[in-house]
Design a protein around this motif. Sequence first.
Motif, mmCIF file in Angstrom:
data_model
loop_
_atom_site.group_PDB
_atom_site.id
_atom_site.type_symbol
_atom_site.label_atom_id
_atom_site.label_comp_id
_atom_site.label_asym_id
_atom_site.label_seq_id
_atom_site.Cartn_x
_atom_site.Cartn_y
_atom_site.Cartn_z
ATOM 1 N N PHE A 1 0.858 -1.175 0.000
ATOM 2 C CA PHE A 1 0.000 0.000 0.000
ATOM 3 C C PHE A 1 0.890 1.218 0.000
ATOM 4 C CE2 PHE A 1 -2.461 3.414 1.811
ATOM 5 C CZ PHE A 1 -3.659 3.297 1.131
ATOM 6 N N TYR A 2 0.793 2.021 -1.043
ATOM 7 C CA TYR A 2 1.504 3.288 -1.121
ATOM 8 C C TYR A 2 0.518 4.293 -1.714
ATOM 9 C CZ TYR A 2 4.893 6.881 -2.096
ATOM 10 O OH TYR A 2 5.552 8.080 -2.128
ATOM 11 N N SER A 3 -0.266 4.891 -0.869
ATOM 12 C CA SER A 3 -1.395 5.771 -1.196
ATOM 13 C C SER A 3 -2.546 5.018 -1.860
ATOM 14 C CB SER A 3 -0.981 6.988 -2.029
ATOM 15 O OG SER A 3 -0.722 6.656 -3.363
ATOM 16 N N LYS A 4 -2.247 3.895 -2.487
ATOM 17 C CA LYS A 4 -3.222 2.978 -3.087
ATOM 18 C C LYS A 4 -2.632 1.578 -2.993
ATOM 19 C CE LYS A 4 -4.729 6.240 -6.610
ATOM 20 N NZ LYS A 4 -4.813 6.484 -8.046
ATOM 21 N N ARG A 5 -3.456 0.556 -3.215
ATOM 22 C CA ARG A 5 -2.986 -0.836 -3.207
ATOM 23 C C ARG A 5 -2.386 -1.170 -4.570
ATOM 24 N NH1 ARG A 5 -1.602 -3.784 0.614
ATOM 25 N NH2 ARG A 5 -3.278 -2.770 1.723
ATOM 26 N N PHE A 6 -1.220 -1.803 -4.562
ATOM 27 C CA PHE A 6 -0.560 -2.250 -5.791
ATOM 28 C C PHE A 6 -0.120 -3.697 -5.603
ATOM 29 C CE2 PHE A 6 0.234 2.307 -5.579
ATOM 30 C CZ PHE A 6 -0.157 2.720 -6.833
ATOM 31 N N CYS A 7 -0.403 -4.548 -6.595
ATOM 32 C CA CYS A 7 0.133 -5.909 -6.533
ATOM 33 C C CYS A 7 1.620 -5.837 -6.884
ATOM 34 C CB CYS A 7 -0.633 -6.846 -7.480
ATOM 35 S SG CYS A 7 -0.397 -6.535 -9.234
ATOM 36 N N LEU A 8 2.398 -6.788 -6.407
ATOM 37 C CA LEU A 8 3.846 -6.737 -6.659
ATOM 38 C C LEU A 8 4.213 -6.846 -8.134
ATOM 39 C CD1 LEU A 8 5.622 -8.401 -3.630
ATOM 40 C CD2 LEU A 8 5.064 -6.022 -4.066
ATOM 41 N N PRO A 9 3.470 -7.626 -8.961
ATOM 42 C CA PRO A 9 3.801 -7.599 -10.388
ATOM 43 C C PRO A 9 3.655 -6.196 -10.998
ATOM 44 C CG PRO A 9 2.529 -9.564 -9.904
ATOM 45 C CD PRO A 9 2.516 -8.725 -8.652
ATOM 46 N N CYS A 10 2.640 -5.445 -10.592
ATOM 47 C CA CYS A 10 2.483 -4.072 -11.107
ATOM 48 C C CYS A 10 3.564 -3.149 -10.556
ATOM 49 C CB CYS A 10 1.093 -3.517 -10.771
ATOM 50 S SG CYS A 10 -0.220 -4.188 -11.816
ATOM 51 N N VAL A 11 3.958 -3.357 -9.303
ATOM 52 C CA VAL A 11 5.049 -2.559 -8.735
ATOM 53 C C VAL A 11 6.316 -2.798 -9.536
ATOM 54 C CG1 VAL A 11 6.541 -2.227 -6.718
ATOM 55 C CG2 VAL A 11 4.073 -2.522 -6.399
ATOM 56 N N THR A 12 6.588 -4.059 -9.845
ATOM 57 C CA THR A 12 7.785 -4.395 -10.617
ATOM 58 C C THR A 12 7.746 -3.758 -12.005
ATOM 59 O OG1 THR A 12 7.963 -6.486 -9.423
ATOM 60 C CG2 THR A 12 9.196 -6.314 -11.470
ATOM 61 N N LEU A 13 6.577 -3.815 -12.650
ATOM 62 C CA LEU A 13 6.443 -3.212 -13.988
ATOM 63 C C LEU A 13 6.606 -1.699 -13.979
ATOM 64 C CD1 LEU A 13 3.436 -5.141 -15.573
ATOM 65 C CD2 LEU A 13 5.788 -5.092 -16.400
ATOM 66 N N HIS A 14 6.199 -1.061 -12.901
ATOM 67 C CA HIS A 14 6.201 0.405 -12.826
ATOM 68 C C HIS A 14 7.154 0.912 -11.751
ATOM 69 C CE1 HIS A 14 2.669 0.571 -15.457
ATOM 70 N NE2 HIS A 14 2.262 -0.494 -14.795
ATOM 71 N N ILE A 15 8.210 0.172 -11.485
ATOM 72 C CA ILE A 15 9.114 0.478 -10.380
ATOM 73 C C ILE A 15 9.715 1.882 -10.481
ATOM 74 C CG2 ILE A 15 11.198 -0.557 -11.404
ATOM 75 C CD1 ILE A 15 10.126 -0.723 -7.687
#
Length: 127
Positions: free
Chosen positions: A80-94
């Motif tokens: 959670f960083y201001s919104k919920r993000f799955c780790l695959p999306c975090v990795t794609l948009h790191i």
Amino acid sequence: MEFKKEPQPQGTFECELCGLTAPYSYYGQKPPNAYSAALLEESYVMKDPFTSDKDKFLILGAQCSLCHKCVCVGTDCSLFYSKRFCLPCVTLHIQEFPLEIKQDLEKKTHSKSQPSKKRDSRDSKNP
């Protein structure tokens, strides 16, 4: 005289990444009986099964704000960083995340790729 019923399960929450399943009793930002709590995201919530206090609840998960997958709050599945993000999306948009998030993710992936090499002191004497 008015008394409140226990929240009944509405359905089953399932994390699309790890497969965690649990019955949830509420989806939203204001869980019932939690008068002073307002969640920062629409979440799947269940009554805390480890206490008889009906005001206590557990947050199971939420939808990723980018891909909309249903993910649990476990650190291997989402953040959670201001919104919920799955780790695959975090990795794609790191590159769009702050440096601290990048460093935490690097530590997590590095520690998973390195097997633990704890040895007993007796092992060094006997090859």
